[in-house]
Structures are given as structure tokens and as C-alpha cells.
Design a protein around this motif. Structure first.
Motif, PDB file in Angstrom:
ATOM      1  N   PRO A   1       2.742  -9.126  -2.649  1.00  0.00           N
ATOM      2  CA  PRO A   1       1.719 -10.127  -2.982  1.00  0.00           C
ATOM      3  C   PRO A   1       1.259 -10.889  -1.733  1.00  0.00           C
ATOM      4  N   GLU A   2       0.035 -11.395  -1.785  1.00  0.00           N
ATOM      5  CA  GLU A   2      -0.494 -12.254  -0.719  1.00  0.00           C
ATOM      6  C   GLU A   2      -0.719 -13.648  -1.292  1.00  0.00           C
ATOM      7  N   PHE A   3      -0.368 -14.640  -0.501  1.00  0.00           N
ATOM      8  CA  PHE A   3      -0.489 -16.024  -0.956  1.00  0.00           C
ATOM      9  C   PHE A   3      -1.318 -16.835   0.040  1.00  0.00           C
ATOM     10  N   ALA A   4      -2.055 -17.803  -0.482  1.00  0.00           N
ATOM     11  CA  ALA A   4      -2.830 -18.714   0.368  1.00  0.00           C
ATOM     12  C   ALA A   4      -1.888 -19.740   0.996  1.00  0.00           C
ATOM     13  N   GLU A   5      -2.452 -20.559   1.910  1.00  0.00           N
ATOM     14  CA  GLU A   5      -1.624 -21.566   2.589  1.00  0.00           C
ATOM     15  C   GLU A   5      -1.013 -22.552   1.609  1.00  0.00           C
ATOM     16  N   ASP A   6      -1.714 -22.777   0.477  1.00  0.00           N
ATOM     17  CA  ASP A   6      -1.177 -23.721  -0.508  1.00  0.00           C
ATOM     18  C   ASP A   6      -0.172 -23.064  -1.457  1.00  0.00           C
ATOM     19  N   GLY A   7       0.132 -21.769  -1.218  1.00  0.00           N
ATOM     20  CA  GLY A   7       1.123 -21.074  -2.032  1.00  0.00           C
ATOM     21  C   GLY A   7       0.568 -20.375  -3.250  1.00  0.00           C
ATOM     22  N   SER A   8      -0.739 -20.473  -3.468  1.00  0.00           N
ATOM     23  CA  SER A   8      -1.329 -19.810  -4.639  1.00  0.00           C
ATOM     24  C   SER A   8      -1.488 -18.316  -4.383  1.00  0.00           C
ATOM     25  N   HIS A   9      -1.341 -17.546  -5.446  1.00  0.00           N
ATOM     26  CA  HIS A   9      -1.438 -16.087  -5.334  1.00  0.00           C
ATOM     27  C   HIS A   9      -2.903 -15.683  -5.227  1.00  0.00           C
ATOM     28  N   ILE A  10      -3.241 -14.898  -4.187  1.00  0.00           N
ATOM     29  CA  ILE A  10      -4.640 -14.510  -3.985  1.00  0.00           C
ATOM     30  C   ILE A  10      -4.857 -13.006  -4.078  1.00  0.00           C
ATOM     31  N   GLY A  11      -3.772 -12.207  -4.187  1.00  0.00           N
ATOM     32  CA  GLY A  11      -3.972 -10.769  -4.311  1.00  0.00           C
ATOM     33  C   GLY A  11      -2.776  -9.950  -3.873  1.00  0.00           C
ATOM     34  N   TYR A  12      -3.057  -8.652  -3.595  1.00  0.00           N
ATOM     35  CA  TYR A  12      -2.011  -7.709  -3.221  1.00  0.00           C
ATOM     36  C   TYR A  12      -2.438  -6.928  -1.990  1.00  0.00           C
ATOM     37  N   LEU A  13      -1.466  -6.517  -1.204  1.00  0.00           N
ATOM     38  CA  LEU A  13      -1.687  -5.639  -0.065  1.00  0.00           C
ATOM     39  C   LEU A  13      -0.652  -4.529  -0.151  1.00  0.00           C
ATOM     40  N   GLY A  14      -1.099  -3.273   0.052  1.00  0.00           N
ATOM     41  CA  GLY A  14      -0.134  -2.189  -0.067  1.00  0.00           C
ATOM     42  C   GLY A  14      -0.551  -0.935   0.667  1.00  0.00           C
ATOM     43  N   VAL A  15       0.387   0.011   0.729  1.00  0.00           N
ATOM     44  CA  VAL A  15       0.134   1.309   1.356  1.00  0.00           C
ATOM     45  C   VAL A  15       0.554   2.414   0.392  1.00  0.00           C
ATOM     46  N   SER A  16      -0.120   3.567   0.476  1.00  0.00           N
ATOM     47  CA  SER A  16       0.179   4.724  -0.377  1.00  0.00           C
ATOM     48  C   SER A  16       0.488   5.937   0.487  1.00  0.00           C
ATOM     49  N   THR A  17       1.472   6.703   0.067  1.00  0.00           N
ATOM     50  CA  THR A  17       1.846   7.938   0.755  1.00  0.00           C
ATOM     51  C   THR A  17       1.839   9.085  -0.250  1.00  0.00           C
ATOM     52  N   ASN A  18       1.316  10.223   0.162  1.00  0.00           N
ATOM     53  CA  ASN A  18       1.298  11.398  -0.711  1.00  0.00           C
ATOM     54  C   ASN A  18       2.687  12.043  -0.719  1.00  0.00           C
ATOM     55  N   ILE A  19       3.324  12.073  -1.884  1.00  0.00           N
ATOM     56  CA  ILE A  19       4.661  12.680  -1.995  1.00  0.00           C
ATOM     57  C   ILE A  19       4.635  13.876  -2.953  1.00  0.00           C
ATOM     58  N   SER A  20       3.464  14.483  -3.126  1.00  0.00           N
ATOM     59  CA  SER A  20       3.325  15.609  -4.061  1.00  0.00           C
ATOM     60  C   SER A  20       4.208  16.787  -3.664  1.00  0.00           C
ATOM     61  N   GLU A  21       4.245  17.106  -2.364  1.00  0.00           N
ATOM     62  CA  GLU A  21       5.069  18.232  -1.897  1.00  0.00           C
ATOM     63  C   GLU A  21       6.547  17.959  -2.167  1.00  0.00           C
ATOM     64  N   GLN A  22       6.972  16.729  -1.911  1.00  0.00           N
ATOM     65  CA  GLN A  22       8.373  16.361  -2.139  1.00  0.00           C
ATOM     66  C   GLN A  22       8.722  16.479  -3.617  1.00  0.00           C
ATOM     67  N   LYS A  23       7.834  15.988  -4.486  1.00  0.00           N
ATOM     68  CA  LYS A  23       8.073  16.065  -5.927  1.00  0.00           C
ATOM     69  C   LYS A  23       8.131  17.514  -6.401  1.00  0.00           C
ATOM     70  N   LEU A  24       7.276  18.362  -5.822  1.00  0.00           N
ATOM     71  CA  LEU A  24       7.280  19.773  -6.186  1.00  0.00           C
ATOM     72  C   LEU A  24       8.597  20.428  -5.785  1.00  0.00           C
ATOM     73  N   ARG A  25       9.095  20.076  -4.581  1.00  0.00           N
ATOM     74  CA  ARG A  25      10.384  20.625  -4.138  1.00  0.00           C
ATOM     75  C   ARG A  25      11.514  20.169  -5.064  1.00  0.00           C
ATOM     76  N   GLU A  26      11.487  18.889  -5.444  1.00  0.00           N
ATOM     77  CA  GLU A  26      12.514  18.370  -6.349  1.00  0.00           C
ATOM     78  C   GLU A  26      12.466  19.093  -7.696  1.00  0.00           C
ATOM     79  N   LYS A  27      11.242  19.321  -8.169  1.00  0.00           N
ATOM     80  CA  LYS A  27      11.067  20.017  -9.444  1.00  0.00           C
ATOM     81  C   LYS A  27      11.604  21.440  -9.367  1.00  0.00           C
ATOM     82  N   THR A  28      11.300  22.111  -8.248  1.00  0.00           N
ATOM     83  CA  THR A  28      11.776  23.483  -8.052  1.00  0.00           C
ATOM     84  C   THR A  28      13.298  23.524  -7.959  1.00  0.00           C
ATOM     85  N   GLN A  29      13.870  22.550  -7.239  1.00  0.00           N
ATOM     86  CA  GLN A  29      15.326  22.491  -7.106  1.00  0.00           C
ATOM     87  C   GLN A  29      15.996  22.243  -8.451  1.00  0.00           C
TER      88      GLN A  29
END
Length: 627
Positions: free
Chosen positions: A106-134
Motif C-alpha cells: 500500500p501507499e500512504f500520504a504524509e498524513d497517513g491516509s491510504h492513497i493506493g497500491y504499488l506492485g510488480v508482476s512476474t510471469n511464472i507460467s513456465e514454473q507452474k507448468l514444470r510443477e504441474k508436470t512434476q
């Protein structure tokens, strides 16, 4: 100036970053995403920033939205893995689900109020496929191990059961012969002791067979591969088949076992229904085994099986402790087993209720709470005193749940037990013109209340009926079935195809004792050669022998039973054989899909190891039309 420089550095960072970067306001509206985010998620660039959740996989949307709420509440970094609606294509062209790992804070303003979200995404499709195969590989390896272990245990058990039967039969004949003659009483005692020992071996081997069956079923449940296969069947016939399996044990222990059909069953004109007879039989065997185990030492030894039916879901009788399944049904699984749809209510659907009631010592509240759990029994003393793997009731609960039913127990300490369950079925098509078979004893139905299993008064209060010690009165014979007449097989020419020399010799000698002529083959190729050397073959020579039926093992070297059966059926189709010969699979492969494969290969019937000779005789009579 410094703010502008920071903004420039942030923009450059988002452009070169190998991960997707996103920002949302406090309401979840997307305010910024970088190019990598579009590449990873495959969301269109003109997407609705206020409704981006529509591009998340339908089954994962609630999880993602709940995660956003958790981020605000936790005020720290939260990780989520979820799928998007656009499939992912691997480098080798394989299409699979598109998975991403999202890290948001979460991101907060100087007064402590919630103003939104910041995030990152990673593609893990190959990893999930390997796990499924295993997981698939591990599941397959586990299944193969269980199949091999089951096969290796069933083969010797079959020989143990058949040889024990032979010992009991031979010694019983010997005792009858000498009873009319003047002989040493010590010899009679020795013969009686030997018969008792052989019968004990039979009971132990039968118990071992049930443990093997339980382990095989548990393996299929754990891997979500247990399949319910409804076919047209008469429920009364299935119950009677279960009763007949325990006939000898009831004789030995002076136990009275009775089947009673409730009035509601008749009033609804229940005859043929669609259900899985194998799974219903397994349920009844588990409950009857349990009941028999606990009443052997009792003064009054009675087991009553009650069958009822209703159009509505049965109500739980007062005092019944119900045990719902703990299987996770919400998790997506490609191998999830099919079950009867609880929401589907066709006009021809109904509920069948079963109750197995005994006059045993009963259960306390604490003991009841321990039931239906994996590897668990009513108390630590139960295993020591009565034995058992602790799997039977757990498996029963899962089998009932797969058929849209419930199972429970009604019991008080010192007053016996009543195990009750119901399953959902639909009316089926009659497979013969015979009238429905009902039990001799009928329990009046309660017209005002349907209950789980049609509970009747305690057994001790039941109206007395004359009972001969050791006789299972009231148990009717299954439809189209009767005690096998071994003399009807005299003169049959049987080809025994079996690579296990012990089993080969045992079956051959038992068949010869019944008056059959036998020939043997060690594998499928030899069986094919034997057929072509017989009078079945159009080009047979003068010294050819006749063949009536083939007993075919499946797992064999050189050529297996499925291949051999296919080759024989091919010869018939080509006109190289003068007639079609019945083939019975005699195999340790007992899974429903394996049995289906054998039937599709051209086998007329399947007999699962371990088996006893009366079972084989019934199969032979069936395929030869001597029943």
C-alpha cells in the motif's frame, strides 16, 4: 528540478525493468502500468482501468480482490499468485495457463491516509507448468507403484485362498468317509484341527485382500482419480451379493444376517436404477466387515441391513452423528473425480438409504468422534482387539460423498451400532424381464418422516422369528445367481494362460477336480499357438484338441493378455476360427478403467485376483450359458 529528475529516473526504470510495474488508487483503479506489464499479462492496451479484474481468470478473481483488502489491512508487502484469461504459449509451442506472481504494497500520504497500491508482476507460467508436470509424474509413479504392489500381493493371495479351500474340502470329505468306519478318535481330532487351521488361513487371507483393496482405493482418492461409473442395476441384488460374500463367516460364527426392505422402497416401485455397483458393494462390504468384527464375541449376534428409498433428501434421525467429507472440492484439479451432481434434480432421480445395524457393544460419544478418519479407529484398543487398517470407514465416507450422499452412525454404549448412509441415483432401464426381488422380511415404513436409512426399533425389541444357529435367514439369493453346481462343468476344455507357475498349477488342479480337461500356456503368444493347434482353427490337423473356454491372465511376458485376446478376436473376424470362444480375464489388475480396457479388448468377463473357486465357477457358467 529534483522532482523532475526523480520522475525521469522512475520512467527510465519502468521502461527497462524486466518485471511488470503497476499502480492503483485506493479504489483499485489502475493509474499506471509499464510495457512489461502488458507483455506479461497480455491485457489489451486500451483496457478499462476501472474494471481490469475482468482480465483475471474467473476462478481467481475473488482471491485477487481479497488480497487487495489484505494489503491495506496489513500495511505491508503481500504476495499473490493467480491466472489471467489469456493462455500462455511456451517456447516449444505448448499452450498452458498464464500465471503471474504479484508483489503489492500500500501507499500512504504524509498524513497517513491510504492513497493506493504499488506492485510488480512476474510471469511464472513456465514454473507452474514444470510443477504441474512434476506432480503428474509423481502421481503416475505412485500409481504405478501401487499397481505393481497390488498385483504382486494379489497373485499369491489367490493361491492361498484356493489351496486353503482345497484343504478344507479334501479334509471334510475325508472326515465324512471315516465317520462311518471304525477309526481312531485322535485322527478325527487331527482332521478337525487341520480344517480349523485352513479356515483360519482363509479368514486371514480374506482380511489381507480387504487391506489391499483399501490401499488401492485410498491411492485413487488421494490422486483424485477414483471414478463413479453408474450402470443399470437392481440395488437389492447388490445387497444380496454383499450378504452372500459373508455367508461362510456367518456359518462359522453363528451370526444371523438379514436383509429387510422398507415399505417406501416398494411404494416408489424401485427396481432398476443407475448407480455404481462396485462402489456400493465396497461400501456394504466395509460396513458389514465392521459389524461382523464387533459381534463375534457377543451373546446375541444379529446384523440387519435395511434398504429404503425416498424422493427427497433423507432427514437425519435423532441422535445420528453425520460425517461429511473433508475432501477439498473448491481447488481446481484436472483429475477431479466425477460425482453425482447435487444441484441436478431430474424427474427420475431418487435417494436410496441403507442401514447396517448390529447387536455389538456399541460406541461412546468419544469413540464415535474418532470414526471415519484416515488410519483412525474408535479407540487404541480397537486395533489390538479386533485388528483392521483404520481405512474402511474413511473410504466409505469418501465413496458416499462422491455419490452425493452422507454417512453417519447411531449408537449408544452397550446398545449396538447402526451405520446409515444414502446415495443419489436415477431410475434405470430394465435389463431383464424378471420381477424385482425383495427380502423376506419387510419393515413398515414411517409415512410421516423419511430418515437416513429407515431406522427401525433396536434389534433387541424386534419381533422374534425362528432362527437356526449359523443360518443367514432372510438373505435372498442375488438375481440370476445361485450356488454353483460344480458338476455342470464336467467335460469343459479349459486353456489356462498364466505366467505365474504357482497360480497356473493351482487353477489347473482345481479345474481338473471339477471334471474339466485343462491345457496351459505361459504367455499370450503360447496361448495364440494353442488356439491355432486346436479344433477351433479352420486348418486344424487330425490330432487337434477341442477348447471350450480360455482363462487369460493380463500381465505376462512376451505377449500380454490384451494383445493375445485381440489377436484371437482378429482370427475370428477373418473366419480362421470355426466359432467364437469365450475368454475370461483372470487378473490382479482390478481398477475399473483396467476392467473396461479388458472388455474393450474382447474379453467376455473379468475375474479379479484373489478369488475362490466358487467365484470362478460362476464366471464359467455365465460365459458358457450354463447358469
Amino acid at each position: 528540478m529534483e522532482a523532475r529528475a526523480s520522475e525521469f529516473r522512475f520512467k527510465r526504470l519502468t521502461e527497462v525493468a524486466p518485471v511488470g510495474i503497476y499502480m492503483c488508487d485506493q479504489k483499485g483503479k489502475v493509474t499506471f502500468v509499464n510495457d512489461a506489464w502488458f507483455e506479461i499479462t497480455q491485457v489489451p492496451r486500451d483496457f478499462d482501468v476501472e474494471n481490469w479484474i475482468q482480465y483475471v481468470h474467473q476462478d481467481d478473481r475473488d482471491i485477487v480482490l481479497a488480497g487487495l483488502a489484505d494489503i491495506t489491512e496489513a500495511s505491508e508487502l503481500v504476495a499473490q499468485t493467480f491466472r489471467w484469461i489469456t493462455p500462455y504459449t511456451t517456447k516449444d509451442g505448448q499452450i498452458t495457463e498464464r500465471w503471474t506472481l504479484g508483489l503489492s504494497q500500500p501507499e500512504f500520504a504524509e498524513d497517513g491516509s491510504h492513497i493506493g497500491y504499488l506492485g510488480v508482476s512476474t510471469n511464472i507460467s513456465e514454473q507452474k507448468l514444470r510443477e504441474k508436470t512434476q506432480k503428474k509424474t509423481a502421481r503416475r509413479s505412485k500409481g504405478n507403484f501401487v499397481n505393481i504392489a497390488s498385483h504382486e500381493m494379489r497373485n499369491p493371495l489367490s493361491a492361498v485362498l484356493q489351496l486353503s479351500d482345497q484343504i478344507v474340502s479334501s479334509l471334510s470329505d475325508c472326515r465324512k468317509y471315516y465317520k462311518n468306519k471304525d477309526y481312531d478318535l485322535q485322527l478325527e481330532e487331527e482332521i478337525t484341527a487341520a480344517i480349523d487351521a485352513a479356515q483360519t488361513i482363509l479368514l486371514c487371507a480374506s482380511h489381507q485382500k480387504r487391506v489391499v483393496d483399501d490401499i488401492l482405493t485410498l491411492s485413487k482418492l488421494d490422486s483424485a482419480r477414483l471414478i463413479i461409473t453408474p450402470v443399470d442395476v437392481q440395488p437389492v441384488a447388490v445387497v444380496n451379493e454383499a450378504i452372500k460374500m459373508f455367508e461362510q463367516e456367518c456359518h462359522l460364527n453363528d451370526i444371523h444376517m438379514d436383509l429387510e426392505v422398507d415399505d417406501a422402497y416398494r411404494n416408489l416401485s424401485v427396481d432398476w436404477v443407475k448407480l455404481d455397483p462396485t462402489r456400493l458393494l465396497q461400501l456394504l462390504i466395509n460396513l458389514l466387515t465392521n459389524a461382523l468384527k464387533f459381534i463375534r464375541s457377543e451373546t446375541e449376534k444379529k446384523i440387519i441391513i435395511t434398504l429404503s428409498a425416498s424422493l427427497d433428501k433423507p432427514l437425519d434421525p435423532e441422535g445420528l452423528m453425520v460425517f461429511p467429507s473433508v475432501r477439498k472440492t473448491s481447488e481446481p484439479s484436472e483429475a477431479s473425480p466425477p460425482s453425482v451432481n447435487e444441484t441436478e434434480c431430474p424427474e427420475d432421480s431418487l435417494f436410496l438409504s441403507f442401514e447396517v445395524k448390529d447387536t455389538g457393544k456399541g460406541l461412546t460419544e468419544e469413540e464415535k468422534s474418532m470414526l471415519f478418519q484416515k488410519f483412525s479407529q474408535a479407540s487404541p484398543r480397537t486395533h489390538i482387539q479386533y485388528g483392521g487398517s483404520g481405512l474402511g470407514l474413511f473410504i466409505s465416507r469418501e465413496l458416499v460423498q462422491l455419490q452425493s450422499g452422507e454417512i453417519g452412525v447411531l449408537s449408544e454404549a452397550g446398545n449396538g451400532c447402526a451405520f446409515c448412509f444414502y446415495i443419489k441415483v436415477t431410475r434405470g432401464e430394465p435389463q431383464c424381464t424378471e420381477l424385482p426381488v425383495y427380502a423376506r422380511t419387510i419393515v413398515p415404513g414411517n409415512q410421516n418422516k423419511r430418515n437416513l436409512g429407515g431406522l427401525s426399533p433396536p434389534l433387541g425389541d424386534a419381533s422374534p422369528r425362528p432362527v437356526s444357529p449359523g443360518i443367514m435367514t432372510g438373505a435372498t439369493t442375488p438375481i440370476n445367481s445361485r450356488a454353483p453346481d460344480f458338476r455342470r462343468l464336467e467335460g469343459c476344455k479349459v486353456l489356462v494362460v498364466e505366467d505365474n507357475l504357482v497360480n497356473q498349477n493351482v487353477i489347473r488342479k482345481q479345474l481338473q477336480k471339477l471334471g474339466c480337461e485343462t491345457y496351459v500356456a505361459n504367455h499370450g503368444l503360447e496361448a495364440l499357438e494353442k488356439v491355432m493347434q486346436s479344433k477351433l482353427y479352420m486348418k486344424a490337423t487330425g490330432d487337434a484338441y477341442d477348447l471350450t473356454v480360455i482363462l487369460m491372465d493380463v500381465e505376462m511376458p512376451v505377449m500380454d493378455g490384451l494383445k493375445a485376446t485381440g489377436e484371437i478376436r482378429k482370427l475370428e473376424a477373418e473366419g480362421s476360427l470355426v466359432r467364437r470362444i469365450p475368454i475370461i480375464a483372470v487378473t490382479a489388475n482390478a481398477r475399473p478403467e483396467q476392467i473396461k480396457q479388458m472388455k474393450e479388448a474382447g474379453m467376455n468377463d473379468v475375474l479379479s485376483k484373489p478369488f475362490r473357486m466358487p467365484e470362478l465357477v460362476n464366471k464359467l457358467e455365465g460365459v458358457l450359458g450354463k447358469g
